[in-house]
Design a protein around this motif. Structure first.
Motif, PDB file in Angstrom:
ATOM      1  N   GLY A  12       0.829  -1.198   0.000  1.00  0.00           N
ATOM      2  CA  GLY A  12       0.000   0.000   0.000  1.00  0.00           C
ATOM      3  C   GLY A  12       0.864   1.248   0.000  1.00  0.00           C
ATOM      4  O   GLY A  12       2.092   1.172   0.080  1.00  0.00           O
ATOM      5  N   GLY A  13       0.207   2.399  -0.096  1.00  0.00           N
ATOM      6  CA  GLY A  13       0.902   3.666   0.031  1.00  0.00           C
ATOM      7  C   GLY A  13       1.622   4.151  -1.202  1.00  0.00           C
ATOM      8  O   GLY A  13       2.256   5.204  -1.168  1.00  0.00           O
ATOM      9  N   THR A  14       1.544   3.429  -2.307  1.00  0.00           N
ATOM     10  CA  THR A  14       2.184   3.840  -3.558  1.00  0.00           C
ATOM     11  C   THR A  14       1.145   4.519  -4.431  1.00  0.00           C
ATOM     12  O   THR A  14       0.062   3.979  -4.639  1.00  0.00           O
ATOM     13  CB  THR A  14       2.785   2.611  -4.276  1.00  0.00           C
ATOM     14  OG1 THR A  14       3.892   2.136  -3.503  1.00  0.00           O
ATOM     15  CG2 THR A  14       3.252   2.940  -5.672  1.00  0.00           C
ATOM     16  N   LEU A  15       1.454   5.695  -4.938  1.00  0.00           N
ATOM     17  CA  LEU A  15       0.514   6.494  -5.734  1.00  0.00           C
ATOM     18  C   LEU A  15       0.670   6.206  -7.223  1.00  0.00           C
ATOM     19  O   LEU A  15       1.768   6.295  -7.772  1.00  0.00           O
ATOM     20  CB  LEU A  15       0.744   7.980  -5.486  1.00  0.00           C
ATOM     21  CG  LEU A  15      -0.059   8.949  -6.365  1.00  0.00           C
ATOM     22  CD1 LEU A  15      -1.555   8.803  -6.131  1.00  0.00           C
ATOM     23  CD2 LEU A  15       0.393  10.382  -6.115  1.00  0.00           C
ATOM     24  N   TRP A  74       5.795   3.975  -1.960  1.00  0.00           N
ATOM     25  CA  TRP A  74       5.529   4.253  -0.546  1.00  0.00           C
ATOM     26  C   TRP A  74       6.768   4.700   0.227  1.00  0.00           C
ATOM     27  O   TRP A  74       6.660   5.475   1.170  1.00  0.00           O
ATOM     28  CB  TRP A  74       4.919   3.027   0.132  1.00  0.00           C
ATOM     29  CG  TRP A  74       5.861   1.849   0.203  1.00  0.00           C
ATOM     30  CD1 TRP A  74       6.017   0.873  -0.746  1.00  0.00           C
ATOM     31  CD2 TRP A  74       6.785   1.553   1.229  1.00  0.00           C
ATOM     32  NE1 TRP A  74       6.984  -0.012  -0.367  1.00  0.00           N
ATOM     33  CE2 TRP A  74       7.477   0.373   0.857  1.00  0.00           C
ATOM     34  CE3 TRP A  74       7.108   2.155   2.447  1.00  0.00           C
ATOM     35  CZ2 TRP A  74       8.459  -0.198   1.645  1.00  0.00           C
ATOM     36  CZ3 TRP A  74       8.096   1.574   3.234  1.00  0.00           C
ATOM     37  CH2 TRP A  74       8.758   0.411   2.836  1.00  0.00           C
ATOM     38  N   LEU A  80       3.717   8.286   1.495  1.00  0.00           N
ATOM     39  CA  LEU A  80       2.375   7.721   1.451  1.00  0.00           C
ATOM     40  C   LEU A  80       1.422   8.654   0.703  1.00  0.00           C
ATOM     41  O   LEU A  80       1.685   9.828   0.494  1.00  0.00           O
ATOM     42  CB  LEU A  80       1.865   7.347   2.845  1.00  0.00           C
ATOM     43  CG  LEU A  80       2.772   6.362   3.611  1.00  0.00           C
ATOM     44  CD1 LEU A  80       2.213   6.085   4.998  1.00  0.00           C
ATOM     45  CD2 LEU A  80       2.971   5.069   2.840  1.00  0.00           C
ATOM     46  N   MET A  81       0.309   8.109   0.278  1.00  0.00           N
ATOM     47  CA  MET A  81      -0.523   8.780  -0.726  1.00  0.00           C
ATOM     48  C   MET A  81      -1.057  10.153  -0.338  1.00  0.00           C
ATOM     49  O   MET A  81      -1.132  11.035  -1.174  1.00  0.00           O
ATOM     50  CB  MET A  81      -1.675   7.875  -1.135  1.00  0.00           C
ATOM     51  CG  MET A  81      -1.236   6.808  -2.110  1.00  0.00           C
ATOM     52  SD  MET A  81      -2.603   5.795  -2.694  1.00  0.00           S
ATOM     53  CE  MET A  81      -3.683   6.985  -3.464  1.00  0.00           C
ATOM     54  N   SER A 103      -3.842   3.418  -5.630  1.00  0.00           N
ATOM     55  CA  SER A 103      -2.705   2.706  -5.060  1.00  0.00           C
ATOM     56  C   SER A 103      -2.635   1.350  -5.760  1.00  0.00           C
ATOM     57  O   SER A 103      -3.459   1.048  -6.623  1.00  0.00           O
ATOM     58  CB  SER A 103      -2.857   2.569  -3.550  1.00  0.00           C
ATOM     59  OG  SER A 103      -4.019   1.831  -3.219  1.00  0.00           O
ATOM     60  N   ASP A 161      -5.855  -1.531   3.346  1.00  0.00           N
ATOM     61  CA  ASP A 161      -5.046  -0.848   2.333  1.00  0.00           C
ATOM     62  C   ASP A 161      -5.325   0.652   2.335  1.00  0.00           C
ATOM     63  O   ASP A 161      -4.425   1.455   2.129  1.00  0.00           O
ATOM     64  CB  ASP A 161      -5.325  -1.435   0.952  1.00  0.00           C
ATOM     65  CG  ASP A 161      -4.577  -2.733   0.720  1.00  0.00           C
ATOM     66  OD1 ASP A 161      -3.351  -2.761   0.941  1.00  0.00           O
ATOM     67  OD2 ASP A 161      -5.208  -3.723   0.325  1.00  0.00           O
ATOM     68  N   ASN A 200      -2.773   4.362   2.987  1.00  0.00           N
ATOM     69  CA  ASN A 200      -2.810   5.488   2.049  1.00  0.00           C
ATOM     70  C   ASN A 200      -3.030   6.816   2.769  1.00  0.00           C
ATOM     71  O   ASN A 200      -2.851   7.875   2.197  1.00  0.00           O
ATOM     72  CB  ASN A 200      -3.899   5.273   0.999  1.00  0.00           C
ATOM     73  CG  ASN A 200      -3.596   4.103   0.096  1.00  0.00           C
ATOM     74  OD1 ASN A 200      -2.469   3.610   0.038  1.00  0.00           O
ATOM     75  ND2 ASN A 200      -4.603   3.649  -0.627  1.00  0.00           N
ATOM     76  N   HIS A 216      -4.050  -5.608   3.105  1.00  0.00           N
ATOM     77  CA  HIS A 216      -2.693  -5.072   3.013  1.00  0.00           C
ATOM     78  C   HIS A 216      -1.692  -6.164   3.374  1.00  0.00           C
ATOM     79  O   HIS A 216      -1.955  -6.994   4.249  1.00  0.00           O
ATOM     80  CB  HIS A 216      -2.556  -3.868   3.936  1.00  0.00           C
ATOM     81  CG  HIS A 216      -1.193  -3.269   3.961  1.00  0.00           C
ATOM     82  ND1 HIS A 216      -0.604  -2.735   2.846  1.00  0.00           N
ATOM     83  CD2 HIS A 216      -0.302  -3.150   4.962  1.00  0.00           C
ATOM     84  CE1 HIS A 216       0.606  -2.295   3.171  1.00  0.00           C
ATOM     85  NE2 HIS A 216       0.804  -2.547   4.446  1.00  0.00           N
TER      86      HIS A 216
END
Length: 180
Positions: free
Chosen positions: A12-15, A31, A64-65, A88, A107, A111, A170
């Protein structure tokens, strides 16, 4: 045998900013990227780091997003303006498999855009980064069917369009649950 359902456990956390057809508009911001120092300081001085932790369950750092979207708005405004969806990895993969961008609450927490206690996006966090709820993945409970595979996804994977995608969790939560 026949594959009836698939489910994924992803980072998670990837834009991944996309157009309306879920095609990426730029390389993802991962992330672990720490480019968002200024955005983090602004958030600390406005809403406060504790607000983010209480809503999302994740400490405010430099990525993070939530912060990545704010960074994109400040540093790549033309791309930000033409982004249809701020996704994400889980909701991007969901969109590519089913045509429906969806992710589970675990997830969504990483974010840093959702209130994990209420199970919905937090208006103050969305306001901070300047994103509308309809530009984000649909929040669904872990274990809920998201949808059937599209014809294109089914063909590429060698599966049937009767195969469903089920919301996963997640990666860290899935590992913790699996380890008991």
């Amino acid at each position: 045998g026949t594959v009836s359902a698939i489910s994924l456990s992803l980072q998670g956390g990837t834009l991944i900013p996309t157009d309306s057809g879920f095609r990426p508009l730029r390389p993802a911001i991962v992330w672990s990227d720490t480019r968002c120092r200024e955005e983090a300081e602004l958030l600390r001085s406005t809403l406060g780091a504790d607000y983010v932790y209480q809503k999302t369950g994740w400490e405010l750092e430099n990525g993070l997003m939530l912060l990545q979207i704010a960074w994109l708005r400040a540093h790549e405004p033309e791309l930000y303006a033409k982004t249809a969806y701020f996704l994400s990895v889980p909701d991007f993969i969901s969109a590519r498999l089913t045509g429906i961008p969806a992710l589970d609450l675990s997830d969504a927490g990483i974010n840093q855009l959702a209130d994990i206690r209420k199970g919905c996006y937090d208006p103050e966090l969305l306001r901070f980064c300047g994103v509308r709820e309809e530009q984000l993945g649909r929040l669904v409970p872990t274990g809920q069917i998201i949808g059937h595979l599209t014809e294109a996804a089914a063909e590429e994977l060698g599966l049937s369009t009767d195969t469903v995608l089920v919301a996963g969790a997640h990666d860290q939560y899935a590992v913790a649950s699996g380890a008991g």
